[in-house]
Design a protein around this motif. Sequence first.
Motif, mmCIF file in Angstrom:
data_model
loop_
_atom_site.group_PDB
_atom_site.id
_atom_site.type_symbol
_atom_site.label_atom_id
_atom_site.label_comp_id
_atom_site.label_asym_id
_atom_site.label_seq_id
_atom_site.Cartn_x
_atom_site.Cartn_y
_atom_site.Cartn_z
ATOM 1 N N LEU A 22 1.837 -0.976 -0.539
ATOM 2 C CA LEU A 22 0.949 -0.753 0.601
ATOM 3 C C LEU A 22 1.698 -0.162 1.789
ATOM 4 O O LEU A 22 1.231 0.789 2.420
ATOM 5 N N SER A 26 0.994 3.730 -0.009
ATOM 6 C CA SER A 26 -0.441 3.927 0.190
ATOM 7 C C SER A 26 -0.688 4.882 1.348
ATOM 8 O O SER A 26 0.164 5.057 2.221
ATOM 9 N N ALA A 29 -2.351 1.987 4.433
ATOM 10 C CA ALA A 29 -1.716 0.820 5.062
ATOM 11 C C ALA A 29 -0.232 1.054 5.341
ATOM 12 O O ALA A 29 0.551 0.110 5.370
ATOM 13 N N VAL A 37 0.107 -8.642 4.908
ATOM 14 C CA VAL A 37 -0.259 -8.572 3.483
ATOM 15 C C VAL A 37 -0.472 -9.982 2.932
ATOM 16 O O VAL A 37 -1.473 -10.246 2.257
ATOM 17 N N ARG A 60 -8.130 -5.941 -4.152
ATOM 18 C CA ARG A 60 -8.456 -7.075 -3.301
ATOM 19 C C ARG A 60 -9.898 -6.931 -2.854
ATOM 20 O O ARG A 60 -10.350 -5.836 -2.511
ATOM 21 N N ASP A 73 -7.600 -2.002 -1.054
ATOM 22 C CA ASP A 73 -6.228 -2.075 -1.576
ATOM 23 C C ASP A 73 -6.127 -1.918 -3.094
ATOM 24 O O ASP A 73 -5.313 -2.575 -3.742
#
Length: 149
Positions: A22, A26, A29, A37, A60, A73
């Motif tokens: 992340l 990503s 994020a 997180v 998630r 996510d």
Amino acid sequence: MITLHITTDKSDLDIDLIHAFLANESSWAKGISRQVVERSIEHSLCFGGFVDGRQVAFARVITDRSTFANLVDVFVLPAHRGKGYSKRLMEAVMSHADLQGLRRFTLATGDAHALYAPFGFTSPLKPATLMERYFPGLYESTAGERLNE
């Protein structure tokens, strides 16, 4: 054929891997702190995808488990893409008992419409009724530093 084992047991999740992806890979994020997180995982329904005991995928869902859910996510590590794992992960999410009979199930994507469409996701029927507060790059900004602490 290598199978993807999917679990919602948070104790199985590789938080280091999730945070690293992340925060560094990503598009949504970048720069997120490990603490954020961890807190997001604690308060969500999470799905970990594993191959040979190693985590390779994650999703998630933020939900009240009654009326609403928001999918966030979602990722498969680059070395494991193209093997159908994202579809398997979505099948697990959509079939989870706590996510049945919801009035609204949302997600935001810039490039994965083809993954989500077969699961019934479409553009909003009434986009004019939706509003948001959106802060792209928050975790990389100085304001994000305060939130990340």
